[in-house]
Design a protein around this motif. Sequence first.
Motif, short mmCIF file in Angstrom:
data_model
loop_
_atom_site.label_atom_id
_atom_site.label_comp_id
_atom_site.label_asym_id
_atom_site.label_seq_id
_atom_site.Cartn_x
_atom_site.Cartn_y
_atom_site.Cartn_z
N THR A 240 0.85 -1.23 -0.03
CA THR A 240 -0.04 -0.11 -0.05
C THR A 240 1.21 1.26 0.02
N LEU A 241 0.15 2.26 -0.63
CA LEU A 241 0.95 3.58 -0.62
C LEU A 241 0.13 4.70 0.10
N ARG A 242 0.81 5.64 0.75
CA ARG A 242 0.41 6.66 1.50
C ARG A 242 0.72 7.81 0.39
N LEU A 243 -0.23 8.52 -0.25
CA LEU A 243 0.06 9.53 -1.32
C LEU A 243 -0.48 10.97 -0.95
N PRO A 244 0.05 11.95 -1.85
CA PRO A 244 -0.68 13.40 -1.24
C PRO A 244 -2.26 13.52 -1.15
N HIS A 245 -2.95 12.73 -2.40
CA HIS A 245 -4.30 12.88 -2.62
C HIS A 245 -5.14 11.84 -2.40
N GLY A 246 -4.34 10.85 -1.61
CA GLY A 246 -5.33 9.54 -1.08
C GLY A 246 -4.36 8.40 -0.89
N HIS A 247 -4.62 7.01 -1.13
CA HIS A 247 -3.82 6.05 -1.21
C HIS A 247 -3.89 5.25 -2.39
N GLY A 248 -2.96 4.19 -2.59
CA GLY A 248 -2.73 3.56 -3.78
C GLY A 248 -2.25 2.10 -3.37
N ILE A 249 -2.21 1.17 -4.25
CA ILE A 249 -1.67 -0.15 -3.97
C ILE A 249 -0.70 -0.27 -5.59
N ALA A 250 0.54 -0.57 -5.01
CA ALA A 250 1.48 -1.10 -6.15
C ALA A 250 1.64 -2.59 -6.28
N SER A 251 1.97 -2.87 -7.58
CA SER A 251 2.38 -4.33 -7.53
C SER A 251 3.38 -4.35 -8.48
N LEU A 252 4.72 -4.90 -7.97
CA LEU A 252 6.02 -4.88 -8.95
C LEU A 252 6.52 -6.12 -8.95
N LYS A 253 6.71 -6.36 -10.37
CA LYS A 253 6.97 -7.65 -10.75
C LYS A 253 8.21 -7.81 -11.32
N PRO A 254 9.05 -8.32 -11.16
CA PRO A 254 10.49 -8.22 -12.03
C PRO A 254 10.34 -9.11 -13.50
N MET A 255 10.77 -8.31 -14.45
CA MET A 255 10.78 -8.87 -15.73
C MET A 255 12.25 -9.07 -16.41
N PRO A 256 12.45 -9.52 -17.46
CA PRO A 256 13.74 -9.54 -17.94
C PRO A 256 14.59 -8.12 -18.25
N ASP A 257 13.50 -7.29 -18.77
CA ASP A 257 14.08 -6.08 -19.44
C ASP A 257 13.50 -4.79 -18.65
N HIS A 258 12.38 -5.14 -17.62
CA HIS A 258 11.84 -3.88 -17.14
C HIS A 258 11.21 -4.54 -15.61
N VAL A 259 10.49 -3.84 -14.98
CA VAL A 259 9.77 -4.14 -13.77
C VAL A 259 8.16 -3.79 -14.27
N GLN A 260 7.50 -4.95 -14.22
CA GLN A 260 5.92 -4.54 -14.39
C GLN A 260 5.59 -4.03 -13.23
N CYS A 261 4.58 -2.78 -13.26
CA CYS A 261 4.22 -2.08 -12.36
C CYS A 261 2.69 -1.81 -12.65
N VAL A 262 1.80 -2.53 -11.58
CA VAL A 262 0.55 -2.17 -11.68
C VAL A 262 -0.07 -1.34 -10.74
N LEU A 263 -0.70 -0.20 -10.81
CA LEU A 263 -1.21 0.60 -9.72
C LEU A 263 -2.57 0.79 -9.70
N SER A 264 -3.20 0.85 -8.57
CA SER A 264 -4.40 1.24 -8.24
C SER A 264 -4.49 2.50 -7.29
N LEU A 265 -5.18 3.53 -8.05
CA LEU A 265 -4.91 4.90 -6.96
C LEU A 265 -6.36 5.34 -7.05
N THR A 266 -6.23 5.86 -5.55
CA THR A 266 -7.71 6.66 -5.45
C THR A 266 -7.98 7.94 -6.18
N ASP A 267 -6.55 8.53 -6.76
CA ASP A 267 -6.84 9.59 -7.11
C ASP A 267 -5.54 9.83 -8.29
N LEU A 268 -5.82 9.93 -9.52
CA LEU A 268 -4.97 9.72 -10.47
C LEU A 268 -3.84 11.12 -10.61
#
Length: 494
Positions: A240-268
């Motif tokens: 979970t992430l505490r952010l300036p305009h709300g909260h979010g959830i980050a999912s971070l997965k290692p891939m061969p040439d990048h990290v896959q980041c999936v974000l759910s944010l209460t405020d974009l």
Amino acid sequence: MPDTSVHQDTERCVRAVQAKDARFDGWFFTAVTSTRIYCRPSCPARPPKVENMRFYPSAAAAQQAGFRACKRCRPDASPGSPRWNERADLVARAMRLIADGVVDREGVPGLARRLGYSVRQIERQLLAELGAGPLAIARAQRAQTARLLIETSALPFGEVAFAAGFSSIRTFNDTVREVFALTPTDLRTRSSSGAKGTAGLLTLRLPFRAPLTPDNLFGHLAATAVPGVEEWRDGAYRRTLRLPHGHGIASLKPMPDHVQCVLSLTDLRDLAIAISRCRWLLDLDADPVAVDELLSRDEVLAPLVAKAPGRRVPRTVDPAEFAVRAVLGQQVSTAAARTHAARLVTAHGDPVDDPHGGLTHLFPSVAALREIDPESLAMPRSRRATLRALIDALAEGEVDLDPGADWSIARARLSALPGFGPWTVESIAMRSLGDPDAFIPGDLGVKVAAAELGLPSSPAALTARAAEWRPWRAYAVQYLWATQDHAINHLPED
């Protein structure tokens, strides 16, 4: 190894462009006068004629000079410059704060207040080194945020403009056309990802400089994860992430040439900040070639580096949270530290809904922690006093661990708190402040590894021996830890 003035070394820049050297991505940008576009050094397109090349220290400077971002190599999405992680001077501190959205939230005067300098001093130094002032740099960041939202979501463009921080639809449209030479509609049409994915989630690719060994990076985060706040699920680290305009959830997965980041944010509006904090957490803007080259000069470390090059330093998305957890972890096992932190989270953390996993809370804020009765904490009285002193210092601003913090001042003020010894101070310097030279010679794992490798095991002797590892001693710690068969050194099994 690139340096802070690499864009001024024309011969070196030309060689990097002609070799399509990805190690220099983010260190400088190549503008082509014949096409009026700018690229990253590794652009796959045919290298331009030397006489048509111009070099800039930042994307913002290239944009300000009238060049558009290349549609092929996407220079605006290249890894960030490692210089902002390696340095603690005014410009580096300013850049870390801009990346964390301070200019968008508080304006340039707010940036200046946080740094303790005048607006004129900030602008002068940024212009001198980066060729662009804080407003231009923040504008470039807004353009990149807009592009991400355009390409990874089905949001109406009005909502994209608002979320990316633009003051009006017109400014949004004009900026996108100016920076990318495409309208927002054209960008969305060209995107292969478009509006694919799960509703309410944004899926992004976080680039990094190769090589990257993910084992200790994700292994450490998973092994020390606080239940409810962090978890390992389906091959990804989630939190979970505490952010300036709300909260979010980050999912971070290692891939061969990048990290896959999936974000759910209460405020974009928090998108750019969430990405910046995830990159900081995973140390993705590091220069592993420079780090490993220096550490490999040591005959003891050289085999460790060769075996698994590109180790990163796991950091944090919330400096105050890690500082609290460092105190909770004093002289106890990893499991005990997690238990103490989990109790705090359950009792005082803000609840969140996680339909895609098992996360339940945000880590308690400093304000919430300050309301806790110390006597209710199941830990020794001395540690309760240490925790109380830290929380009060953070709440009153006596200790600043934010992205723009002065590392030396933060260390001095932490050291002045009761119960704060070198291990706690340097752990916070490594993980919260991101100092690449933080060193913890008194750490048990470091001492055991040093003894097994034939290095001095006493803190004083090891510190003297480690002088040749500077300024990358935090990375040397990762290589030393990795010699042990501990959960922090392995990707967990699902």
